[in-house]
Design a protein around this motif. Structure first.
Motif, mmCIF file in Angstrom:
data_model
loop_
_atom_site.group_PDB
_atom_site.id
_atom_site.type_symbol
_atom_site.label_atom_id
_atom_site.label_comp_id
_atom_site.label_asym_id
_atom_site.label_seq_id
_atom_site.Cartn_x
_atom_site.Cartn_y
_atom_site.Cartn_z
ATOM 1 N N GLN A 294 -1.495 -1.589 -6.809
ATOM 2 C CA GLN A 294 -1.109 -3.174 -6.106
ATOM 3 C C GLN A 294 -1.967 -4.289 -5.993
ATOM 4 O OE1 GLN A 294 -3.025 -2.248 -1.492
ATOM 5 N NE2 GLN A 294 -1.848 -4.858 -1.000
ATOM 6 N N LYS B 203 0.779 -1.226 0.169
ATOM 7 C CA LYS B 203 0.222 0.065 0.476
ATOM 8 C C LYS B 203 0.870 1.657 0.046
ATOM 9 C CE LYS B 203 -4.150 -1.856 1.424
ATOM 10 N NZ LYS B 203 -3.982 -3.157 2.276
ATOM 11 N N GLU C 115 1.026 4.193 -3.309
ATOM 12 C CA GLU C 115 1.118 4.969 -3.305
ATOM 13 C C GLU C 115 2.035 6.178 -3.785
ATOM 14 O OE1 GLU C 115 -0.560 6.138 1.007
ATOM 15 O OE2 GLU C 115 -1.976 4.898 0.332
#
Ligand code: AMP
Length: 192
Positions: free
Chosen positions: A28, A18, A22
């Motif tokens: 993902q 995760k 970002e």
């Protein structure tokens, strides 16, 4: 950039995946999340795999390779992806290489999160407690017996991938026991 996050269940792959998505704007691709979504939706696939996940066994290579093959066709994966929980067997790794090569791509790096098994059982127990504290139903495969099976399955089917990727010169092994921020920093350093 196509990255594989690799390590036993509870090593922190999902957490780091995760953070990576970002930071790097990559999707993902978690086969575990996709399978759980199918189970929640009670789709044909979900009904087929529900008992397998509950036991902590592996879903067949054909199924997960099919799911990843379809997912890679979506536009957001055009510039790469973070693979989380896939591949888990040598045939899956070979299939992933073929799927990427068909589009002139390849796996750029494989991050192995090395962790201590006793700690993994503790982490799973903690996830069960956290879920209950939040009034949520814990993941059925986080109960201690199933975690032990998932670790056996990992050792038998998935651990051989370390050698597969080492031979390809792609393996970067890190200490997954460090605090989350330190693991993230180590991944950044490994990726350059
Ligand atoms: P995860 O969330 O990655 O720990 O996956 C949860 C469960 O989904 C696993 O214990 C397996 O039953 C199944 N699963 C997820 N990814 C795969 C895969 N690549 N191959 C086979 N089974 C998988």
């Amino acid at each position: 950039m196509n990255l594989v996050l690799f390590g036993p269940p509870g090593a922190g792959k999902g957490t780091q995946a995760k953070i990576l998505t970002e930071k790097r704007g990559l999707p993902q691709l978690s086969t575990g999340d996709m399978l759980r979504a199918a189970i929640a939706a009670k789709s044909e696939l979900g009904l087929k795999v529900e008992a397998i996940l509950a036991r902590g066994d592996l879903v067949s290579d054909d199924i997960v390779i099919g799911i990843i093959g379809d997912r890679l066709k979506q536009a957001d994966a055009a510039n790469g992806a973070v693979f989380d929980g896939f591949p888990r067997t040598i045939p899956q790794a070979e299939a992933l290489d073929r799927l990427l090569a068909a589009n002139g791509k390849q796996i750029d790096a494989v991050i192995e999160l090395k962790v201590d098994e006793a700690a993994l059982l503790g982490r799973a127990e903690q996830r069960v407690q956290d879920a209950r504290a939040q009034g949520k139903t814990p993941r059925p495969d986080d109960i201690p017996e199933t975690v032990k099976n998932r670790l056996d399955v990992y050792r038998q089917n998935t651990a051989p991938l370390v050698e597969f990727y080492r031979l390809q010169g792609k393996l970067k092994s890190l200490d997954g026991m460090a605090p989350i921020g330190d693991v993230t920093a180590a991944i950044d350093a490994a990726l350059g």
